[in-house]
Design a protein around this motif. Structure first.
Motif, PDB file in Angstrom:
ATOM      1  N   ARG B 162     -19.638  32.806  25.256  1.00 30.89           N
ATOM      2  CA  ARG B 162     -18.852  33.636  26.202  1.00 30.89           C
ATOM      3  C   ARG B 162     -17.356  33.362  26.039  1.00 30.89           C
ATOM      4  O   ARG B 162     -16.528  34.267  26.035  1.00 30.89           O
ATOM      5  CB  ARG B 162     -19.293  33.359  27.633  1.00 30.89           C
ATOM      6  CG  ARG B 162     -19.598  34.639  28.394  1.00 30.89           C
ATOM      7  CD  ARG B 162     -20.132  34.412  29.765  1.00 30.89           C
ATOM      8  NE  ARG B 162     -21.545  34.063  29.729  1.00 30.89           N
ATOM      9  CZ  ARG B 162     -22.064  32.987  30.270  1.00 30.89           C
ATOM     10  NH1 ARG B 162     -21.319  32.104  30.913  1.00 30.89           N
ATOM     11  NH2 ARG B 162     -23.338  32.750  30.194  1.00 30.89           N
ATOM     12  N   ARG B 163     -17.023  32.056  25.906  1.00 36.79           N
ATOM     13  CA  ARG B 163     -15.623  31.665  25.744  1.00 36.79           C
ATOM     14  C   ARG B 163     -15.049  32.251  24.473  1.00 36.79           C
ATOM     15  O   ARG B 163     -13.913  32.763  24.460  1.00 36.79           O
ATOM     16  CB  ARG B 163     -15.517  30.135  25.696  1.00 36.79           C
ATOM     17  CG  ARG B 163     -14.348  29.599  26.474  1.00 36.79           C
ATOM     18  CD  ARG B 163     -14.270  28.093  26.484  1.00 36.79           C
ATOM     19  NE  ARG B 163     -15.394  27.508  27.188  1.00 36.79           N
ATOM     20  CZ  ARG B 163     -16.107  26.490  26.718  1.00 36.79           C
ATOM     21  NH1 ARG B 163     -15.860  25.951  25.563  1.00 36.79           N
ATOM     22  NH2 ARG B 163     -17.090  26.015  27.426  1.00 36.79           N
ATOM     23  N   LEU B 164     -15.819  32.223  23.429  1.00 36.47           N
ATOM     24  CA  LEU B 164     -15.349  32.770  22.142  1.00 36.47           C
ATOM     25  C   LEU B 164     -15.130  34.276  22.253  1.00 36.47           C
ATOM     26  O   LEU B 164     -14.170  34.820  21.703  1.00 36.47           O
ATOM     27  CB  LEU B 164     -16.364  32.467  21.040  1.00 36.47           C
ATOM     28  CG  LEU B 164     -16.370  31.021  20.553  1.00 36.47           C
ATOM     29  CD1 LEU B 164     -17.561  30.768  19.645  1.00 36.47           C
ATOM     30  CD2 LEU B 164     -15.072  30.700  19.818  1.00 36.47           C
ATOM     31  N   GLU B 165     -16.005  34.937  22.972  1.00 40.92           N
ATOM     32  CA  GLU B 165     -15.865  36.387  23.140  1.00 40.92           C
ATOM     33  C   GLU B 165     -14.595  36.726  23.900  1.00 40.92           C
ATOM     34  O   GLU B 165     -13.843  37.649  23.537  1.00 40.92           O
ATOM     35  CB  GLU B 165     -17.080  36.961  23.876  1.00 40.92           C
ATOM     36  CG  GLU B 165     -18.284  37.193  22.983  1.00 40.92           C
ATOM     37  CD  GLU B 165     -19.484  37.702  23.744  1.00 40.92           C
ATOM     38  OE1 GLU B 165     -19.417  37.796  24.999  1.00 40.92           O
ATOM     39  OE2 GLU B 165     -20.498  37.999  23.115  1.00 40.92           O
ATOM     40  N   VAL B 166     -14.334  35.936  24.969  1.00 42.66           N
ATOM     41  CA  VAL B 166     -13.121  36.181  25.763  1.00 42.66           C
ATOM     42  C   VAL B 166     -11.888  35.958  24.894  1.00 42.66           C
ATOM     43  O   VAL B 166     -10.920  36.741  24.912  1.00 42.66           O
ATOM     44  CB  VAL B 166     -13.119  35.250  26.989  1.00 42.66           C
ATOM     45  CG1 VAL B 166     -11.766  35.201  27.629  1.00 42.66           C
ATOM     46  CG2 VAL B 166     -14.186  35.695  27.984  1.00 42.66           C
ATOM     47  N   GLU B 167     -11.951  34.896  24.088  1.00 41.10           N
ATOM     48  CA  GLU B 167     -10.806  34.591  23.248  1.00 41.10           C
ATOM     49  C   GLU B 167     -10.587  35.674  22.206  1.00 41.10           C
ATOM     50  O   GLU B 167      -9.462  36.052  21.893  1.00 41.10           O
ATOM     51  CB  GLU B 167     -11.031  33.234  22.553  1.00 41.10           C
ATOM     52  CG  GLU B 167      -9.752  32.578  22.118  1.00 41.10           C
ATOM     53  CD  GLU B 167      -9.982  31.160  21.651  1.00 41.10           C
ATOM     54  OE1 GLU B 167     -10.856  30.466  22.234  1.00 41.10           O
ATOM     55  OE2 GLU B 167      -9.302  30.761  20.715  1.00 41.10           O
ATOM     56  N   LYS B 168     -11.672  36.176  21.687  1.00 41.39           N
ATOM     57  CA  LYS B 168     -11.600  37.241  20.688  1.00 41.39           C
ATOM     58  C   LYS B 168     -10.956  38.487  21.269  1.00 41.39           C
ATOM     59  O   LYS B 168     -10.084  39.125  20.637  1.00 41.39           O
ATOM     60  CB  LYS B 168     -13.017  37.529  20.181  1.00 41.39           C
ATOM     61  CG  LYS B 168     -13.065  38.611  19.117  1.00 41.39           C
ATOM     62  CD  LYS B 168     -14.502  38.949  18.780  1.00 41.39           C
ATOM     63  CE  LYS B 168     -14.553  40.198  17.960  1.00 41.39           C
ATOM     64  NZ  LYS B 168     -15.927  40.641  17.751  1.00 41.39           N
ATOM     65  N   VAL B 169     -11.353  38.820  22.497  1.00 39.46           N
ATOM     66  CA  VAL B 169     -10.784  40.017  23.140  1.00 39.46           C
ATOM     67  C   VAL B 169      -9.286  39.812  23.344  1.00 39.46           C
ATOM     68  O   VAL B 169      -8.456  40.702  23.108  1.00 39.46           O
ATOM     69  CB  VAL B 169     -11.511  40.288  24.472  1.00 39.46           C
ATOM     70  CG1 VAL B 169     -10.740  41.265  25.312  1.00 39.46           C
ATOM     71  CG2 VAL B 169     -12.925  40.781  24.212  1.00 39.46           C
ATOM     72  N   ARG B 170      -8.912  38.575  23.790  1.00 43.65           N
ATOM     73  CA  ARG B 170      -7.489  38.291  24.047  1.00 43.65           C
ATOM     74  C   ARG B 170      -6.683  38.379  22.761  1.00 43.65           C
ATOM     75  O   ARG B 170      -5.601  38.968  22.729  1.00 43.65           O
ATOM     76  CB  ARG B 170      -7.358  36.909  24.662  1.00 43.65           C
ATOM     77  CG  ARG B 170      -5.989  36.590  25.231  1.00 43.65           C
ATOM     78  CD  ARG B 170      -6.028  35.293  26.034  1.00 43.65           C
ATOM     79  NE  ARG B 170      -6.600  34.185  25.278  1.00 43.65           N
ATOM     80  CZ  ARG B 170      -5.945  33.465  24.375  1.00 43.65           C
ATOM     81  NH1 ARG B 170      -4.692  33.746  24.098  1.00 43.65           N
ATOM     82  NH2 ARG B 170      -6.529  32.478  23.718  1.00 43.65           N
ATOM     83  N   MET B 171      -7.251  37.857  21.685  1.00 48.60           N
ATOM     84  CA  MET B 171      -6.531  37.886  20.409  1.00 48.60           C
ATOM     85  C   MET B 171      -6.380  39.298  19.898  1.00 48.60           C
ATOM     86  O   MET B 171      -5.331  39.672  19.354  1.00 48.60           O
ATOM     87  CB  MET B 171      -7.268  37.019  19.389  1.00 48.60           C
ATOM     88  CG  MET B 171      -7.005  35.555  19.590  1.00 48.60           C
ATOM     89  SD  MET B 171      -7.966  34.499  18.520  1.00 48.60           S
ATOM     90  CE  MET B 171      -7.239  34.851  16.955  1.00 48.60           C
TER      91      MET B 171
END
Lengths: 146, 191
Positions: B162-171
């Motif tokens: 989930r954290r990786l997905e959020v980070e991906k969206v932010r990037m």
């Protein structure tokens, strides 16, 4: 039910048939004192037959039912004896006087209940018993026993 | 008066007993008693089962219990089926479990069932001795601990994903913002 089953149920009814056709129709006497214990005895014989031909594991229901049948026959016999004495006395004036006699009600309520219970169990369990008897006969014939 | 009470009580007792036990018999499992005290065979497979079980303990009840255990029924189901108490079933199974010859015959029954019925399930459940029960309980406890550990690992893994997905969206949002063309600067006109 086959003829064998009908014989089993009709042979113990001979006292009843004797009371109706002999005592009442042929000799013209009142069948009331003899009919009630005959009916109760008929039900008792049926219950004895069933008691000796089926088993319920770890239960004594058939034994207690047969004891109840014996009790009903005893009460029916005792009260029928008193009913017979009543019928030969001066107090007997007709059917209405019989119906108002408590011995009449005790005798016939016991015999009718016994009859209904015995016949109901017979008609329900006799097919199972006959199946077992026929399979035992077939097994005996198959094994070559005389 | 005494005679009336005596006759009345006998009548009531006889009628009530007859009706009660007639009702109980009507709702019980009834076995017709033949020359051989056993249930009639329903099929050729059942006849083979009867040939095997005739070598087992003579008591009809124990034979019935073994058959029902082979079908995988619980103690309470066996008690209901045979109209006996659950404690009687447990006592019977315990007595059977103590006999070594019965264990061997139960194993032979298992071999026969596998051959005869192929993939017939469920398998014979041998009555457990106390030591076997303790081992099984320890194994169950160990397996449940392992399962809990794996569940925790899975939960951690989910959080990371989930954290990786959020980070991906932010990037991706940042990248989109960088690529936006700058607004054109106002033209300076020098007279």
């Amino acid at each position: 039910m086959g003829i064998e089953s009908w014989l089993k149920i009709s042979l113990p009814a001979f006292p009843v048939a004797f009371t109706i056709f002999g005592v009442w129709l042929y000799w013209g006497e009142s069948p009331l004192p003899l009919l009630a214990p005959s009916l109760a005895f008929w039900s008792l014989v049926i219950l004895f037959y069933l008691f000796s031909h089926f088993d319920i594991p770890n239960r004594s229901y058939p034994l207690f039912l047969t004891i109840a049948g014996t009790l009903l026959w005893t009460v029916s016999s005792i009260t029928s004896h008193n009913l017979g004495k009543f019928l030969t006395s001066n107090r007997y004036t007709g059917f209405v006087s019989v119906v108002s006699n408590k011995d009449f009600w005790f005798a016939y309520s016991c015999s009718v209940v016994g009859c209904i219970v015995g016949l109901r169990q017979f008609f329900r369990l006799e097919p199972l018993i006959m199946n077992q008897i026929q399979s035992d006969r077939a097994a005996r014939i198959g094994a070559g026993a005389p | 008066m005494v005679y009336d009470v005596f006759i009345f009580s006998l009548t009531v007792l006889g009628i009530v007993t007859a009706l009660v036990y007639s009702h109980k018999i009507a709702h019980s499992r009834v076995y017709p008693v033949g020359m051989v005290r056993k249930m009639p065979a329903a099929s050729p497979a059942q006849e083979r089962v009867d040939e095997i079980t005739v070598h087992l303990p003579d008591s009809l009840l124990q034979g019935d219990i073994i058959e029902l255990v082979a079908k995988g029924l619980s103690n309470s189901d066996i008690a209901k089926d045979l109209h006996i108490s659950e404690s009687e079933v447990k006592r019977c199974i315990h007595r059977l479990a103590l006999g070594a010859s019965v264990k061997k015959k139960a194993a032979n029954w298992q071999i026969f069932a596998d051959k005869e019925f192929g993939t017939f399930q469920p398998r014979l459940r041998q009555p457990l001795l106390h030591a076997e029960r303790l081992t099984l309980e320890a194994e169950v406890t160990e397996q449940s601990e392992i399962l809990e550990h794996h569940l925790n690992l899975f939960a951690d893994l989910e959080k990371r994903v989930r954290r990786l997905e959020v980070e991906k969206v932010r990037m991706s949002q940042e990248a989109a913002a960088e690529e936006k063309p700058h607004p054109p600067q106002a033209e300076v006109i020098v007279h």
